[in-house]
Design an enzyme around this catalytic site. Structure first.
Site, PDB file in Angstrom:
ATOM      1  N   HIS A 114      32.766 -43.193-143.028  1.00  6.35           N
ATOM      2  CA  HIS A 114      32.889 -41.889-142.374  1.00  6.35           C
ATOM      3  C   HIS A 114      33.772 -41.949-141.125  1.00  6.35           C
ATOM      4  CE1 HIS A 114      29.316 -43.238-139.885  1.00  6.35           C
ATOM      5  NE2 HIS A 114      29.973 -42.579-138.954  1.00  6.35           N
ATOM      6  N   ASP A 145      28.878 -46.311-147.247  1.00  8.35           N
ATOM      7  CA  ASP A 145      29.430 -45.975-145.933  1.00  8.35           C
ATOM      8  C   ASP A 145      30.115 -47.185-145.286  1.00  8.35           C
ATOM      9  OD1 ASP A 145      30.127 -44.345-143.850  1.00  8.35           O
ATOM     10  OD2 ASP A 145      28.222 -44.553-142.781  1.00  8.35           O
ATOM     11  N   GLY A 225      30.298 -42.698-131.916  1.00  7.37           N
ATOM     12  CA  GLY A 225      31.391 -43.586-131.540  1.00  7.37           C
ATOM     13  C   GLY A 225      31.070 -45.035-131.812  1.00  7.37           C
ATOM     14  N   ASN A 226      29.752 -45.382-131.844  1.00  4.01           N
ATOM     15  CA  ASN A 226      29.333 -46.727-132.240  1.00  4.01           C
ATOM     16  C   ASN A 226      29.500 -46.958-133.739  1.00  4.01           C
ATOM     17  OD1 ASN A 226      27.101 -46.803-129.632  1.00  4.01           O
ATOM     18  ND2 ASN A 226      28.144 -48.704-130.219  1.00  4.01           N
ATOM     19  N   SER A 227      29.664 -45.880-134.499  1.00  6.21           N
ATOM     20  CA  SER A 227      29.743 -45.994-135.951  1.00  6.21           C
ATOM     21  C   SER A 227      30.820 -46.994-136.364  1.00  6.21           C
ATOM     22  CB  SER A 227      30.060 -44.633-136.574  1.00  6.21           C
ATOM     23  OG  SER A 227      28.968 -43.768-136.479  1.00  6.21           O
ATOM     24  N   LEU A 284      20.446 -48.547-162.599  1.00  5.49           N
ATOM     25  CA  LEU A 284      19.862 -49.251-163.738  1.00  5.49           C
ATOM     26  C   LEU A 284      19.985 -48.438-165.013  1.00  5.49           C
ATOM     27  CD1 LEU A 284      18.237 -51.778-164.639  1.00  5.49           C
ATOM     28  CD2 LEU A 284      16.147 -50.497-164.106  1.00  5.49           C
ATOM     29  N   GLY A 285      20.252 -47.133-164.860  1.00  6.23           N
ATOM     30  CA  GLY A 285      20.196 -46.254-166.023  1.00  6.23           C
ATOM     31  C   GLY A 285      18.782 -45.818-166.313  1.00  6.23           C
ATOM     32  N   THR A 287      14.943 -44.411-164.094  1.00  7.38           N
ATOM     33  CA  THR A 287      14.229 -44.078-162.864  1.00  7.38           C
ATOM     34  C   THR A 287      12.822 -44.644-162.936  1.00  7.38           C
ATOM     35  OG1 THR A 287      13.436 -41.956-163.745  1.00  7.38           O
ATOM     36  CG2 THR A 287      15.553 -41.965-162.567  1.00  7.38           C
TER      37      THR A 287
END
Length: 635
Positions: A114, A145, A225-227, A284-285, A287
């Site tokens: 991001h 991310d 800003g730490n991201s 995994l295909g 749930t």
């Protein structure tokens, strides 16, 4: 505050609807740690002041135990040592920024997806040496991310040493370094100190595809800003990448609950990121859900999935996954979230009181159309909040008025200029323009070409297979002593095996599984010849995928993918030195491939051939062909 849903499905878990904080806008805040710091200063002043009738209080420093002073000295030295690797990232044109960390001397640096999503292909990066460097995007992982960039202009950058995030414990001391509120006007990173508050945390996506799995929770101050900045342990080893905070009702500022992506997850994706691709995570295909007795069972499963083909069924109990016991739905999602698509992972399930160990190949989490066409920001640019999904569109219709775009449609700018960075994006230096190649499905195809060239060179070192142009004849015995002769030409493949014979016409429009139940061994042999004789670029499409553990073992291999019509082949190269050790060929999607592995190599007329071809399909070993004689050219 962003809450982790309760065990079970996402719909059963009430949680804060507000998105996590990925913003860059500066706001002044006073955290609980700030209050404690002010109190400590006040207490120091009181203790140091003279007391009536008693005289001055002895120096606090003199009263501090030597081991405390030594610990302080070690902290200062650790920070001095790790700070040079911290990167202040600025988008070209004052559109925002964030943090990152160098991890190789030649300039590869990690940050958040991001952070770079709206920054374009090139950006500016500052180090604490006071210099501003050009940087180019390499690869992105929108779900995890994570992004990989490369700083340019040096081959001796200071870099962080990677740690092992699986050894992190609650209570460990940590340092968070970065560029909160873009305060680093001289590129000196801000340092905060705290401890690990939790491990193996799972954070659901909040209006985006970003999913924080198996992450580290810390109370060290992490602010906008730490991201993308590093999380170090007390020894200065890199254990995570900061990226997300829970804010509760305090606005988009730190509240003592921050999350870092574990470095071990990033290690799994490292070569995928270096491939220049837009990489995806795995599913995994199937749930799972929690039963009343606390066991975790399969709630639904796709019949097209590899897990189904390996025998997993509705209602089976998941005992362990990736060699880690499963005791909750969140734990299962945590483990699943750290793997790239296509990896083979061991799984143990229980049915009727009996355990069944299997190895499953993980499926792709998202459809190709989700984000493979273009590197669009999944988290919107600075100044806009992520939008909530609707059933037929991934964005909602409304947005907070204080975050609306300007009349010209552009995102709002920072209220102050980025230091040493003009508002208008500077031109990309001519000497770096070749480092970016645009292609659908890739963040930067240039770096994929680099990896392809490396593996192509490894193929050349096997010898010249283009000449002679006639048939290849490999003969010998299989594992049972039955004789075989394999003939491979550019147009056809034939196999005489004991009393049977099999034939593949390369001109045939329909692909056949020959010999039956092999998964297409003759097709695989035809593609093997094409790879060695004509090279990877002779296929319809070719790209470097990344790396994976070969057959769920500790052997890490690079993966080169070729496609010819509907047929897909993954070529596996072992490292140090690079050498081809086998391949898998799929005749169609959602079927088991023909798996071919090479045993050692022998040299004939300046060419290196495998001494044996081990063939496997599905759950069964099909055959082992031991090569005793090789003939090339016309009859």
């Amino acid at each position: 505050m962003i809450q982790t849903p309760a065990k079970g499905s996402r719909s059963q878990a009430p949680r804060d609807r507000r998105p996590p904080d990925y913003a860059l806008e500066p706001r002044l805040c006073l955290t609980s740690r700030s209050v404690r710091a002010i109190a400590a200063v006040a207490l120091t002043a009181v203790l140091a002041a003279p007391v009536a009738g008693v005289g001055p209080v002895p120096s606090l420093r003199a009263a501090v135990a030597p081991q405390v002073l030594q610990a302080q000295k070690q902290r200062i030295e650790t920070i001095r040592r790790i700070a040079p690797s911290v990167v202040a990232i600025f988008a070209r044109g004052a559109a925002g920024g964030g943090s990152g960390v160098l991890v190789t001397p030649d300039g590869f640096a990690l940050t958040n997806f991001h952070v770079v999503a709206a920054a374009g292909s090139f950006m500016k990066c500052g180090l604490n040496d006071g210099n501003l460097y050009d940087a180019v995007i390499v690869g992105v992982d929108p779900t995890g991310d994570v992004a990989l960039i490369k700083l340019l202009g040096r081959d001796d950058f200071p870099c962080a040493e990677l740690g092992d995030s699986d050894t992190v414990h609650v209570g460990d001391w940590v340092f968070a370094l970065g560029n909160p509120f873009l305060l680093a006007t001289d590129f000196q990173p801000t340092v905060t100190y705290g401890m690990v508050s939790g491990v193996h945390r799972y954070q659901y996506p909040a209006g985006t595809v970003l999913e924080y799995a198996d992450c580290i929770q810390v109370d060290a101050s992490i602010n906008p800003g730490n991201s993308g900045g590093p999380l170090f342990d007390s020894r200065g080893l890199l254990i995570g990448i900061n990226g997300r905070i829970s804010t509760g009702k305090r606005g988009r500022v730190n509240s003592g609950v921050g999350y870092a992506i574990s470095i071990n997850q990033i290690k799994n994706f490292w070569d995928h990121l270096r491939s220049g691709r837009i990489v995806d995570h795995a599913t995994l295909g199937a749930t799972v859900r929690t039963q009343s007795d606390g066991t975790i069972i399969v709630d639904s499963i796709l019949e097209t999935s590899d897990a189904y083909r390996r025998g997993l069924r509705l209602g089976d109990e998941i005992v362990s996954f990736a060699q880690r016991p499963i005791r909750s739905v969140n734990q299962f999602k945590n483990i699943l979230g750290i793997f790239p698509q296509g990896w083979k992972v061991p799984l143990v399930y229980r049915r009727d009181g009996r355990k069944h160990p299997i190895v499953v190949r993980l499926e792709r989490l998202h459809k190709d159309s989700s984000f493979a066409r273009r590197r669009r920001p999944v988290v919107p640019p600075h100044g806009r909040r992520p939008r909530r999904p609707s059933p037929d569109r991934p964005q909602p219709k409304s947005k907070p008025p204080d975050h609306s775009p300007q009349p010209d449609g552009q995102p709002r700018r920072l209220p102050f200029p980025i230091p040493r960075h003009p508002a208008k994006p500077p031109p990309i230096p001519e000497k770096y323009k070749h480092l970016y190649v645009e292609k659908d499905g890739f963040a930067n195809f240039y770096f994929n070409q680099v990896e392809q060239d490396r593996l192509t060179q490894a193929l050349r070192e096997l010898g010249d297979f283009l000449q002679p142009a006639g048939p290849w004849r490999l003969s010998g015995q299989d594992g049972t002593g039955k004789r075989f002769e394999l003939t491979v030409t550019n147009q056809a493949v034939g196999l005489e095996w004991g009393e049977e014979a099999f034939y593949l016409d390369g001109a045939a429009s329909e692909v056949q599984d020959e010999p039956p139940a092999s998964g297409g061994f003759l097709v695989a042999m035809s593609h093997w010849r094409q790879l060695l004789a004509l090279g990877p670029k002779s296929f319809t499409e070719c790209y470097y995928l990344g790396s994976e553990p070969l057959d769920a073992t500790d052997v890490r291999v690079d993966v080169l993918v070729t496609l010819q019509g509907s047929i897909e082949t993954h070529w596996y190269f072992r490292r140090d030195p690079d050498r081809l050790v086998g391949f898998d060929t799929w005749l169609a999607p959602h079927v088991d491939p023909c798996e071919v592995r090479f045993d050692r190599f022998q040299e004939t007329d300046g060419r290196r051939w495998p001494e044996a071809l081990r063939v496997r399909h599905g759950d069964s070993d099909f055959a082992t062909f031991r090569v005793k004689e090789i003939k090339l050219g016309p009859k």
